[in-house]
Scaffold this motif. Structure first.
Motif, PDB file in Angstrom:
ATOM      1  N   PRO A  45      18.926  -7.249   4.564  1.00 39.37           N
ATOM      2  CA  PRO A  45      17.521  -7.626   4.736  1.00 39.37           C
ATOM      3  C   PRO A  45      16.802  -8.361   3.379  1.00 39.37           C
ATOM      4  CG  PRO A  45      17.840  -5.554   4.026  1.00 39.37           C
ATOM      5  CD  PRO A  45      19.106  -5.975   4.397  1.00 39.37           C
ATOM      6  N   SER A  46      15.882  -8.822   3.729  1.00 35.18           N
ATOM      7  CA  SER A  46      14.887  -9.728   2.670  1.00 35.18           C
ATOM      8  C   SER A  46      14.291  -8.552   1.770  1.00 35.18           C
ATOM      9  CB  SER A  46      14.017 -10.450   3.345  1.00 35.18           C
ATOM     10  OG  SER A  46      12.903 -11.045   2.377  1.00 35.18           O
ATOM     11  N   MET A  47      14.592  -8.682   0.514  1.00 39.72           N
ATOM     12  CA  MET A  47      13.978  -7.697  -0.411  1.00 39.72           C
ATOM     13  C   MET A  47      12.541  -7.870  -0.583  1.00 39.72           C
ATOM     14  SD  MET A  47      16.340  -5.783  -0.815  1.00 39.72           S
ATOM     15  CE  MET A  47      15.305  -4.547  -1.706  1.00 39.72           C
ATOM     16  N   GLU A  48      12.104  -9.088  -0.249  1.00 38.20           N
ATOM     17  CA  GLU A  48      10.601  -9.473  -0.164  1.00 38.20           C
ATOM     18  C   GLU A  48       9.917  -8.679   1.018  1.00 38.20           C
ATOM     19  OE1 GLU A  48       7.528 -13.288   0.369  1.00 38.20           O
ATOM     20  OE2 GLU A  48       9.877 -13.672   0.001  1.00 38.20           O
ATOM     21  N   LYS A  49      10.724  -8.750   2.071  1.00 38.77           N
ATOM     22  CA  LYS A  49      10.032  -7.963   3.097  1.00 38.77           C
ATOM     23  C   LYS A  49      10.294  -6.319   2.999  1.00 38.77           C
ATOM     24  CE  LYS A  49       9.207  -6.696   7.613  1.00 38.77           C
ATOM     25  NZ  LYS A  49       7.871  -6.959   8.246  1.00 38.77           N
ATOM     26  N   VAL A  50      11.192  -5.998   2.511  1.00 34.33           N
ATOM     27  CA  VAL A  50      11.184  -4.390   1.913  1.00 34.33           C
ATOM     28  C   VAL A  50      10.026  -4.047   1.067  1.00 34.33           C
ATOM     29  CG1 VAL A  50      12.519  -2.630   0.848  1.00 34.33           C
ATOM     30  CG2 VAL A  50      13.689  -4.493   2.236  1.00 34.33           C
ATOM     31  N   GLN A  51       9.966  -4.902  -0.122  1.00 32.70           N
ATOM     32  CA  GLN A  51       8.736  -4.741  -0.885  1.00 32.70           C
ATOM     33  C   GLN A  51       7.470  -4.489  -0.126  1.00 32.70           C
ATOM     34  OE1 GLN A  51       8.730  -7.150  -4.176  1.00 32.70           O
ATOM     35  NE2 GLN A  51       6.680  -6.439  -5.156  1.00 32.70           N
ATOM     36  N   SER A  52       7.299  -5.392   0.672  1.00 32.79           N
ATOM     37  CA  SER A  52       5.701  -5.615   1.331  1.00 32.79           C
ATOM     38  C   SER A  52       5.854  -4.239   2.504  1.00 32.79           C
ATOM     39  CB  SER A  52       5.855  -6.859   2.532  1.00 32.79           C
ATOM     40  OG  SER A  52       6.850  -6.755   3.487  1.00 32.79           O
ATOM     41  N   LEU A  53       7.005  -3.658   2.772  1.00 30.70           N
ATOM     42  CA  LEU A  53       6.590  -2.657   3.363  1.00 30.70           C
ATOM     43  C   LEU A  53       6.443  -1.377   2.693  1.00 30.70           C
ATOM     44  CD1 LEU A  53       9.713  -2.912   5.908  1.00 30.70           C
ATOM     45  CD2 LEU A  53       7.582  -2.933   6.568  1.00 30.70           C
ATOM     46  N   GLU A  54       7.110  -1.259   1.729  1.00 31.87           N
ATOM     47  CA  GLU A  54       6.489  -0.058   0.473  1.00 31.87           C
ATOM     48  C   GLU A  54       5.350  -0.190   0.131  1.00 31.87           C
ATOM     49  OE1 GLU A  54       9.614  -0.854  -2.319  1.00 31.87           O
ATOM     50  OE2 GLU A  54      11.121   0.395  -1.383  1.00 31.87           O
ATOM     51  N   GLU A  55       4.669  -1.559  -0.012  1.00 34.09           N
ATOM     52  CA  GLU A  55       3.459  -1.644  -0.425  1.00 34.09           C
ATOM     53  C   GLU A  55       2.363  -1.390   0.559  1.00 34.09           C
ATOM     54  OE1 GLU A  55       3.148  -5.740  -1.570  1.00 34.09           O
ATOM     55  OE2 GLU A  55       4.120  -5.491  -3.443  1.00 34.09           O
TER      56      GLU A  55
END
Length: 750
Positions: free
Chosen positions: A16-26
């Motif tokens: 998965p895209s780590m950018e997407k993962v970071q946006s979920l965490e935020e």
């Protein structure tokens, strides 16, 4: 537990895209900042559910786009909700309950305690102790838990997605998925994956994102073409565009606001009761089927230069589901809010057959021509999730059911729905609302492969020895008893009731081993456990074509609701060939299909009739609307069937399935020549006058616009003078046109 190799390979190739993962965490951090865990116990009901604010707990859960979607269904999924009439409620439909005063505060305190307790149990890794108790839907609870206990839950709330994942990683061999809450299934999947490479090095949000991308079931977008001319007020095009709505004035004096918490089936039953005209019923039902994200085009139809024309004046997207977006307008009647994408007038020649007030476009050619690039490029949020109903055992009387109707009405098609609703009701309800037929058939095939779904067909030669047991050659000059289809299914179902937690080795037991364990348990009078046992469904196609007494034998008695294992009048029998003890378990279901043109339901064996529930499947002409531009297939079939009911009976009407694959006029003519006309000849024993009446009339010659025509034969030209036949001079014969034309077909209904 070893993982599916395909899943691991896919994970290595498509991380998965780590950018997407970071946006979920935020996004999760934003939610927790706004609603800290230690503040939940002191939350007021207005802060939880008020519709007058976009800063409530519910609004943040569903509308802020934080983590997995929980759209669809109705507001009762949150436990307590604020309706547009200003009151608070719990439940929906017939179970809707008004909450106010002390009762409201008491129920809201219970809801808050439940949420806080569930979070605490999850933190303590006691997830199996969390039970929704119907306070709120599982998908909502999962989202709350993944926000406050993110290390224990995947960012997936949909049961329809969770079940295939669980099956692929072998979790179905550890727990009974059907009777396990989605909350626990979610957590168990994460536990298994975190112990395996490459997932043991992944962030929880990364795992959830990867799984969602692989298994997601998106809601299918619908495309609607809708008229804007009212019967009394005329064109409402400008009002629709100015107010950003679509609407209809049928039953405009009735406000449906308080009915929107009903299920779609209950709402449509209410419409049937209130509306007297068929046009009003169809329009209102279509109107309330529109959902957020569906496309809608405003249209008018007319004839220009001898050709039918569909004029599109605007295209938009439904902004909200009816439960939230419906407004009863004093001028426009029933309205839904719309975001208009363009207001360009375009004429489409050949699509003028879309004459109904609201038409659902289903053909690729229609969608492409009318909606074109707008549908491809518009930014519309998909509704990824839907209602997940609580799993409850079916009533015992529904364990034996027969679907009956004329030929071609889709009885076998409905078997898929019936079987899935038995084997996993929650999964079926979600797939049904998502309207994903492919996923339904995939699930259906999975149960066939697992041995929980067995097919057989009755015919005149089918016997007890095929269905229950019989003597077959042992290949050594002798005979040995061999189990039939139904007995094997019953053994499988009994086996599921032996142990609530079978080992992996027991999951791989062969049929002889399973049977041996079942027979020893019956002999020892051991207790079976069916509360959470897997279910087995036997589908019997053409059940009325076999000799029921001959096929079922003594087992016809065991079908009764009180004769099954653990019921009040539990009955065990000794089978005649094997001399084995035998009983039917409560987790064995029978679904039969019956063609009423072969035999009326009234002629069925009385013993069979009283042991089964019956559901009639009738022709549905509406599914044929808009298939052809030249011919109104729905109107044609409806008219033919009305005539058949008058001249014969309802059991011999013609099903819509005969026409379902028709793509053009040549296909339709082929269906008439090879299916419809032979069927009518069989029904009416070559009574051509009646057949002609069914088809709109009889022509006086081959050039008249009818499929059947008269032909006169001058007998003087055929026989020598002096023959007794020459005194008759003329004989009438009836003929079928070799070349059926569009005009001949139109004559059936025009």
């Amino acid at each position: 537990m070893s993982l599916n190799n395909e899943l691991v390979t896919y994970a290595m190739e498509y991380p998965p895209s780590m950018e997407k993962v970071q946006s979920l965490e935020e996004a999760r951090d934003q939610f927790v900042t706004r609603f800290p865990l230690d503040s939940l116990g002191n939350m007021k009901v207005e802060e939880y559910a008020s519709i007058n604010s976009k800063d409530t707990f519910i609004y943040w859960l569903e509308r802020k786009g934080i983590l997995a979607g929980i759209g669809g269904g109705n507001s009762s999924k949150f436990g307590i909700y604020h309706a547009r009439d200003g009151h608070y409620y719990k439940g929906y439909g017939n179970n809707k309950e008004l909450l106010e005063g002390d009762l409201l505060q008491e129920e809201f305190s219970k809801l808050k305690d439940f949420i806080v307790d569930a979070i605490q149990l999850a933190k303590e890794d006691r997830i199996e102790e969390i039970s929704s108790n119907k306070i709120m839907w599982d998908m909502v609870l999962i989202k709350i838990l993944e926000i406050y206990v993110p290390d224990k839950f995947l960012d997936i709330c949909s049961r329809t997605v969770l079940i295939p994942i669980a099956e692929d990683i072998g979790l179905d061999r550890e727990i009974f998925l059907r009777d396990t809450s989605s909350v626990r299934i979610n957590a168990e999947i994460l536990k298994v994956l975190k112990q395996q490479k490459p997932f043991n090095s992944w962030d929880v949000f990364a795992i959830g994102t990867f799984l969602w991308n692989k298994y997601q079931v998106d809601k299918k977008t619908a495309y609607w073409v809708m008229g804007y001319t009212y019967s009394t007020l005329g064109s409402q095009l400008h009002d629709f565009l100015d107010k950003s709505v679509v609407g209809t004035d049928f039953l405009s004096d009735i406000d449906f606001t308080d009915s929107l918490d009903l299920t779609l089936e209950e709402l449509e039953n209410k419409i049937d009761a209130l509306a007297s005209e068929d046009k009003a019923k169809k329009t209102l039902k279509a109107f309330f089927r529109m959902r957020q994200g569906d496309y809608v085009a405003l249209k008018s139809t007319y004839v220009k230069n001898g050709k039918s024309v569909l004029k599109i004046s605007a295209i938009g997207v439904i902004a909200k589901d009816p439960v939230e977006g419906y407004v009863h307008d004093s001028q426009l009647g029933h309205t839904l809010s719309v975001e208009w994408l363009n207001q360009i007038e375009v004429e489409h020649v050949g699509f003028g057959y879309m004459r109904r007030t609201i038409v659902k476009a289903t053909k690729d050619s229609e969608i492409s021509a009318i909606f074109g690039s707008v549908a491809k490029n518009a930014s519309i949020d998909s509704l990824k999730d839907s209602k997940v109903s609580n799993t409850t055992p079916l009533p015992f009387c529904d364990r034996n059911r027969i679907m009956y109707g004329p030929p071609g009405t889709g009885k076998t098609y409905h078997v898929v729905d019936a079987a899935l609703s038995i084997l996993d009701p929650a999964r079926y309800e979600e797939l049904k609302e998502l309207n994903d037929r492919k996923k339904m058939k995939d699930a259906f095939r999975q149960y066939i492969n697992k041995g929980q779904l067995i097919f057989t067909t009755f015919h005149q030669s089918y016997a007890y020895e095929d269905f229950i047991e019989g003597l077959k050659s042992d290949k050594h000059g002798g005979f040995a008893p061999e189990d039939g289809v139904f007995k094997r299914a019953a053994i499988e179902a009994l086996y599921y009731g032996l142990d609530l937690n079978p080992t992996k080795e027991e999951q791989r037991d062969t049929y002889p081993l399973k049977k041996d364990k079942v027979m020893r348990a019956l002999q020892a009078n051991d207790v079976f456990h069916f509360e959470h046992a897997e279910r087995v469904v036997v589908v019997i196609d053409e059940i009325n074509r076999g000799n029921i007494s001959k096929i079922f034998g003594e087992l016809i008695t065991l079908l009764e609701e009180d004769k099954r294992l653990h019921e009040d009048n539990e009955t065990l029998v000794t089978l005649p060939y094997s001399r084995e003890r035998f009983v039917l378990p409560p987790n064995l279901y029978i679904v039969g299909t019956m063609n009423t043109a072969d035999r009326s339901i009234a002629l069925l064996d009385t013993a069979l009739r009283r042991r089964f529930s019956f559901k009639e499947i009738l022709p549905d002409p509406e599914v044929l609307s808009n298939i052809l531009s030249e011919i109104q297939l729905d109107e044609m079939l409806a008219k033919m069937n009305q005539r058949i009911e008058v001249l014969y009976d309802r059991d011999h009407t013609i099903g819509h399935a005969f026409f379902i694959h028709v793509q053009n006029l040549d296909d339709l003519i082929h269906v008439f020549h090879n299916k419809i006309l032979p069927l009518l000849q069989e029904y009416f024993y070559d009574d051509w006058e009646k057949i002609g009446l069914i088809l709109g009339g009889i022509g006086r010659g081959e050039n008249d616009a009818f499929i059947i025509y008269e032909q006169t034969i001058p007998l003087n030209d055929l026989f020598r003078s002096g023959s007794s036949l020459t005194s008759m001079t003329i004989k009438k014969e009836y003929r079928i046109k070799k070349t059926i034309t569009e005009a001949d077909l139109r004559a059936i209904y025009e």
